[in-house]
Structure formats: C-alpha cells, structure tokens
Design a protein around this motif. Sequence first.
Motif, PDB file in Angstrom:
ATOM      1  N   GLU A   1     -14.928 -17.804   1.712  1.00 48.60           N
ATOM      2  CA  GLU A   1     -13.913 -16.853   2.159  1.00 48.60           C
ATOM      3  C   GLU A   1     -13.187 -17.379   3.390  1.00 48.60           C
ATOM      4  O   GLU A   1     -13.808 -17.718   4.399  1.00 48.60           O
ATOM      5  N   ILE A   2     -11.857 -17.427   3.282  1.00 52.23           N
ATOM      6  CA  ILE A   2     -11.011 -17.923   4.369  1.00 52.23           C
ATOM      7  C   ILE A   2      -9.912 -16.906   4.613  1.00 52.23           C
ATOM      8  O   ILE A   2      -9.165 -16.546   3.690  1.00 52.23           O
ATOM      9  N   SER A   3      -9.788 -16.420   5.858  1.00 51.47           N
ATOM     10  CA  SER A   3      -8.719 -15.493   6.210  1.00 51.47           C
ATOM     11  C   SER A   3      -7.388 -16.223   6.285  1.00 51.47           C
ATOM     12  O   SER A   3      -7.316 -17.376   6.730  1.00 51.47           O
ATOM     13  N   LEU A   4      -6.334 -15.551   5.860  1.00 49.88           N
ATOM     14  CA  LEU A   4      -5.009 -16.146   5.832  1.00 49.88           C
ATOM     15  C   LEU A   4      -4.064 -15.358   6.738  1.00 49.88           C
ATOM     16  O   LEU A   4      -4.186 -14.128   6.855  1.00 49.88           O
ATOM     17  N   PRO A   5      -3.122 -16.026   7.382  1.00 50.00           N
ATOM     18  CA  PRO A   5      -2.159 -15.315   8.230  1.00 50.00           C
ATOM     19  C   PRO A   5      -1.227 -14.448   7.387  1.00 50.00           C
ATOM     20  O   PRO A   5      -0.735 -14.888   6.351  1.00 50.00           O
ATOM     21  N   VAL A   6      -1.009 -13.231   7.846  1.00 46.74           N
ATOM     22  CA  VAL A   6      -0.230 -12.260   7.087  1.00 46.74           C
ATOM     23  C   VAL A   6       1.110 -12.014   7.776  1.00 46.74           C
ATOM     24  O   VAL A   6       1.169 -11.824   8.994  1.00 46.74           O
ATOM     25  N   ASN A   7       2.180 -12.031   6.982  1.00 48.16           N
ATOM     26  CA  ASN A   7       3.500 -11.657   7.473  1.00 48.16           C
ATOM     27  C   ASN A   7       3.734 -10.191   7.107  1.00 48.16           C
ATOM     28  O   ASN A   7       3.883  -9.855   5.928  1.00 48.16           O
ATOM     29  N   MET A   8       3.745  -9.309   8.113  1.00 45.87           N
ATOM     30  CA  MET A   8       3.933  -7.884   7.857  1.00 45.87           C
ATOM     31  C   MET A   8       5.399  -7.596   7.570  1.00 45.87           C
ATOM     32  O   MET A   8       6.289  -8.035   8.296  1.00 45.87           O
ATOM     33  N   GLU A   9       5.633  -6.849   6.492  1.00 45.35           N
ATOM     34  CA  GLU A   9       6.985  -6.458   6.087  1.00 45.35           C
ATOM     35  C   GLU A   9       7.040  -4.933   6.091  1.00 45.35           C
ATOM     36  O   GLU A   9       7.026  -4.293   5.047  1.00 45.35           O
ATOM     37  N   GLY A  10       7.073  -4.359   7.291  1.00 43.68           N
ATOM     38  CA  GLY A  10       6.947  -2.910   7.426  1.00 43.68           C
ATOM     39  C   GLY A  10       5.486  -2.552   7.671  1.00 43.68           C
ATOM     40  O   GLY A  10       4.621  -3.419   7.796  1.00 43.68           O
ATOM     41  N   ASP A  11       5.199  -1.253   7.720  1.00 45.27           N
ATOM     42  CA  ASP A  11       3.846  -0.807   8.029  1.00 45.27           C
ATOM     43  C   ASP A  11       2.889  -0.940   6.852  1.00 45.27           C
ATOM     44  O   ASP A  11       1.679  -1.075   7.041  1.00 45.27           O
ATOM     45  N   LEU A  12       3.408  -0.898   5.623  1.00 45.14           N
ATOM     46  CA  LEU A  12       2.539  -0.827   4.454  1.00 45.14           C
ATOM     47  C   LEU A  12       2.705  -2.003   3.509  1.00 45.14           C
ATOM     48  O   LEU A  12       2.367  -1.904   2.324  1.00 45.14           O
TER      49      LEU A  12
ATOM     50  N   THR B   1      -5.788 -25.401  -3.951  1.00 48.58           N
ATOM     51  CA  THR B   1      -5.209 -24.098  -3.660  1.00 48.58           C
ATOM     52  C   THR B   1      -5.598 -23.061  -4.707  1.00 48.58           C
ATOM     53  O   THR B   1      -5.571 -21.862  -4.440  1.00 48.58           O
ATOM     54  N   SER B   2      -5.957 -23.528  -5.888  1.00 51.75           N
ATOM     55  CA  SER B   2      -6.354 -22.595  -6.948  1.00 51.75           C
ATOM     56  C   SER B   2      -7.557 -21.768  -6.504  1.00 51.75           C
ATOM     57  O   SER B   2      -8.421 -22.238  -5.768  1.00 51.75           O
ATOM     58  N   GLY B   3      -7.601 -20.523  -6.959  1.00 52.31           N
ATOM     59  CA  GLY B   3      -8.737 -19.672  -6.628  1.00 52.31           C
ATOM     60  C   GLY B   3      -8.366 -18.200  -6.633  1.00 52.31           C
ATOM     61  O   GLY B   3      -7.244 -17.808  -6.983  1.00 52.31           O
ATOM     62  N   LEU B   4      -9.316 -17.379  -6.228  1.00 52.84           N
ATOM     63  CA  LEU B   4      -9.145 -15.928  -6.196  1.00 52.84           C
ATOM     64  C   LEU B   4      -8.764 -15.495  -4.783  1.00 52.84           C
ATOM     65  O   LEU B   4      -9.451 -15.827  -3.819  1.00 52.84           O
ATOM     66  N   TYR B   5      -7.685 -14.726  -4.695  1.00 53.22           N
ATOM     67  CA  TYR B   5      -7.190 -14.235  -3.411  1.00 53.22           C
ATOM     68  C   TYR B   5      -7.294 -12.707  -3.397  1.00 53.22           C
ATOM     69  O   TYR B   5      -7.049 -12.035  -4.402  1.00 53.22           O
TER      70      TYR B   5
ATOM     71  N   VAL C   1       0.857  -1.181   0.000  1.00 50.68           N
ATOM     72  CA  VAL C   1       0.000   0.000   0.000  1.00 50.68           C
ATOM     73  C   VAL C   1       0.898   1.238   0.000  1.00 50.68           C
ATOM     74  O   VAL C   1       1.831   1.334   0.797  1.00 50.68           O
ATOM     75  N   GLY C   2       0.599   2.175  -0.895  1.00 49.91           N
ATOM     76  CA  GLY C   2       1.454   3.351  -1.008  1.00 49.91           C
ATOM     77  C   GLY C   2       1.309   4.329   0.142  1.00 49.91           C
ATOM     78  O   GLY C   2       2.286   4.896   0.622  1.00 49.91           O
ATOM     79  N   SER C   3       0.070   4.558   0.623  1.00 48.49           N
ATOM     80  CA  SER C   3      -0.152   5.557   1.666  1.00 48.49           C
ATOM     81  C   SER C   3      -1.463   5.282   2.391  1.00 48.49           C
ATOM     82  O   SER C   3      -2.295   4.501   1.931  1.00 48.49           O
ATOM     83  N   GLY C   4      -1.640   5.964   3.505  1.00 49.78           N
ATOM     84  CA  GLY C   4      -2.850   5.833   4.322  1.00 49.78           C
ATOM     85  C   GLY C   4      -2.568   6.258   5.749  1.00 49.78           C
ATOM     86  O   GLY C   4      -1.550   5.844   6.321  1.00 49.78           O
ATOM     87  N   THR C   5      -3.422   7.125   6.306  1.00 54.93           N
ATOM     88  CA  THR C   5      -3.263   7.589   7.677  1.00 54.93           C
ATOM     89  C   THR C   5      -4.625   7.610   8.360  1.00 54.93           C
ATOM     90  O   THR C   5      -5.549   8.244   7.839  1.00 54.93           O
ATOM     91  N   PRO C   6      -4.779   6.916   9.477  1.00 50.60           N
ATOM     92  CA  PRO C   6      -3.808   6.052  10.163  1.00 50.60           C
ATOM     93  C   PRO C   6      -3.334   4.894   9.267  1.00 50.60           C
ATOM     94  O   PRO C   6      -3.963   4.591   8.267  1.00 50.60           O
ATOM     95  N   THR C   7      -2.244   4.282   9.694  1.00 49.24           N
ATOM     96  CA  THR C   7      -1.666   3.199   8.911  1.00 49.24           C
ATOM     97  C   THR C   7      -2.695   2.106   8.653  1.00 49.24           C
ATOM     98  O   THR C   7      -3.308   1.596   9.599  1.00 49.24           O
ATOM     99  N   PRO C   8      -2.916   1.759   7.384  1.00 50.10           N
ATOM    100  CA  PRO C   8      -3.937   0.739   7.082  1.00 50.10           C
ATOM    101  C   PRO C   8      -3.560  -0.629   7.629  1.00 50.10           C
ATOM    102  O   PRO C   8      -2.378  -0.980   7.726  1.00 50.10           O
ATOM    103  N   GLU C   9      -4.585  -1.394   7.965  1.00 50.27           N
ATOM    104  CA  GLU C   9      -4.401  -2.783   8.351  1.00 50.27           C
ATOM    105  C   GLU C   9      -4.509  -3.646   7.092  1.00 50.27           C
ATOM    106  O   GLU C   9      -5.464  -3.519   6.323  1.00 50.27           O
ATOM    107  N   ILE C  10      -3.533  -4.523   6.887  1.00 50.60           N
ATOM    108  CA  ILE C  10      -3.498  -5.360   5.687  1.00 50.60           C
ATOM    109  C   ILE C  10      -3.979  -6.759   6.032  1.00 50.60           C
ATOM    110  O   ILE C  10      -3.507  -7.374   6.999  1.00 50.60           O
ATOM    111  N   GLN C  11      -4.914  -7.269   5.232  1.00 43.77           N
ATOM    112  CA  GLN C  11      -5.466  -8.608   5.429  1.00 43.77           C
ATOM    113  C   GLN C  11      -5.506  -9.342   4.087  1.00 43.77           C
ATOM    114  O   GLN C  11      -5.761  -8.741   3.048  1.00 43.77           O
ATOM    115  N   TRP C  12      -5.263 -10.661   4.154  1.00 41.04           N
ATOM    116  CA  TRP C  12      -5.358 -11.532   2.981  1.00 41.04           C
ATOM    117  C   TRP C  12      -6.468 -12.552   3.218  1.00 41.04           C
ATOM    118  O   TRP C  12      -6.656 -13.036   4.337  1.00 41.04           O
ATOM    119  N   ALA C  13      -7.192 -12.890   2.143  1.00 40.98           N
ATOM    120  CA  ALA C  13      -8.246 -13.900   2.240  1.00 40.98           C
ATOM    121  C   ALA C  13      -8.378 -14.633   0.915  1.00 40.98           C
ATOM    122  O   ALA C  13      -8.163 -14.055  -0.159  1.00 40.98           O
TER     123      ALA C  13
END
Length: 304
Positions: free
Chosen positions: A183-194, A207-211, A165-177
């Motif tokens: 719909e299944i939530s996936l664990p996210v490895n944060m690599e910095g704030d964005l 495993t095939s599908g839309l993420y 994510v390029g920008s956002g204030t407050p810092t956006p929360e990133i989620q993968w599904a």
Amino acid sequence: MGCSASWWIQTLCVCFIPLENAAVQVTVRYSRLEVVQGEFVLLPCAFVTTSPLSRLNIIWTLAPFSNPEAPIQVIVYDHGQVIEDPSLTGRVGFADIPWTADIILNDTQISDAGIYRCMVNNPPEAGDPGIAELVLSVIMPPSLPVCQWAGDVEVGGSVTLSCVVGSGTPTPEIQWAKLNPEEISLPVNMEGDLSGSVQIVNMTSATSGLYRCSATNPLGTQNCYVNLSVYSPSESSPGILQGVLLTLSMALVLLALLAVALWLHRTGPDGRWRDAKEQREEEEEEECYNEIRYTPTLMKRSFV
C-alpha cells in the motif's frame, strides 16, 4: 399593633413589585448539540416565571446554515395550542409543555442544522420575552464514492484517476492509495470539497495494480476501486502484420490467376469472346468430327 401591620404591608409590596415587573428568564443546558442524520434530538429550553401559565407563549425559530438570512418558525405554543411548521409536521413536538419549553426533533435531516432560538413570554410579566440560543449540527457518514479513470494505459502513457463523493457531513477527506504489491499513498488533487483525483504519468508495467479511493469523516469510511492494467505493444506485432499482408497478397494472386483461366476458357484461339451458344456449337462440331459415319452407299460398296 397598627405600626406592625403597616410594616408587613410595606414589606410585602416591596417584595412583590419586582416580581411583577421581572421578565421571564430562559436558559439552555447546552449551547451546542450534534446529532446523526435520521436520529432524534432533544433541544432543551428551561424558563422561570412568576405568573400563571394560562397565557404562556413559546416560539422556536431556526436560522438554517444553508440560508441563515431566512429563519423559519419551527413550533409555537400559545394559550394552550400547538402550531407546527408544515414542513416539520410529525417530526417536531414539545417534550413537557407547559412546564418546560423543550422540544424533540425526530428523523433529523441535514436541512435541520442551524441556530435555534427559544423565546418565552408569559403575560402579565413585563419586559421583553426571554431568549436563548443553541447550535445544532447534523452529521452523516460519507456516501459511496464513484471511481473512474481516463487516459492512455500503454507504457509511457498517462492516466487520471478520479473519485467523487455525493455527500457527507463533516466534509469527507478523500485519499488515494495503490494497494499492491504494497500500500502506497498517492498525492491527491482536490477538485472542490467532494472530488479528488490522481494523475499518473510515464507509466510502466509496475504501474499496473489495484487502486483505492477512500472517503472518511468521523462517522466512517467508504471506498471505491480501480484496477489499472498497463500494457506494451507486442514485439511480434510487426511479424504478424507481415504474415497477414503476405496471405492477402497470395489470395489476390490466386484470384487473378483464376480470373485469367476463366477468361481463356471462354475465348477462342482468335481471342474473340464467345457466348454460351457459340461455345456449345463448337463443342458439338468437335464431337461430330471425331465420329465415324456410315451411310448406305458406303455399306454397299463395301460388299461389291
């Protein structure tokens, strides 16, 4: 009568002396304000003074969150003149000068966030200038994230899905599904704030599908997607490969036979290579050998 007049004079002196020596009182209605990027905001600053406003002096400063050790002068009112910071020209101004020190900030930017200080001085009032502070936060929705994938999409392989994510204030929360079949939530490895990624290992056809990657803060949500297709090597691939190799082998054999035929055609019985001239001469001799030649002598003998 004289005593009464003297008492009034003393009373007036007692009342006015504290007023002349009193400092300007400055207050703000809010200690914290929040504004959405691009909108305007009113920064309040009220003051109380007992002196005429002909020598009123007001100074607004900002200590930005990005660099609090380097405050800047936002706007100044001094003896009836207004001076704006060049970087804020056209975006900042007093709302109701000289009766209040309120200022309006237009087209707010992320860089406008910080601690604002309002300082008011009105000579000849003694004492230090009256000072009040407030904190301004500038918020903005998340920008559109960028989704990417890298890795081996064969069965048994592993893939990394990344989202930035390029920008956002407050810092956006990133989620993968994973969206389908459910719909299944996936664990996210944060690599910095964005930036956040998901690693998928030992993949199967399921495993095939839309993420989807979602970037969310109080102002909204932005999404990006990855369509992942996991494949397995076809079981008929070895047979196809063998068929291709067999076809190539047969083609090579036919080419070799054709080359041998051409070689035999261009060589004589003795196996010696003949050039085109020799070949023509031999062909002509063969044609002459098969002809019946008649000469005048033969013709005469035939009639004797």
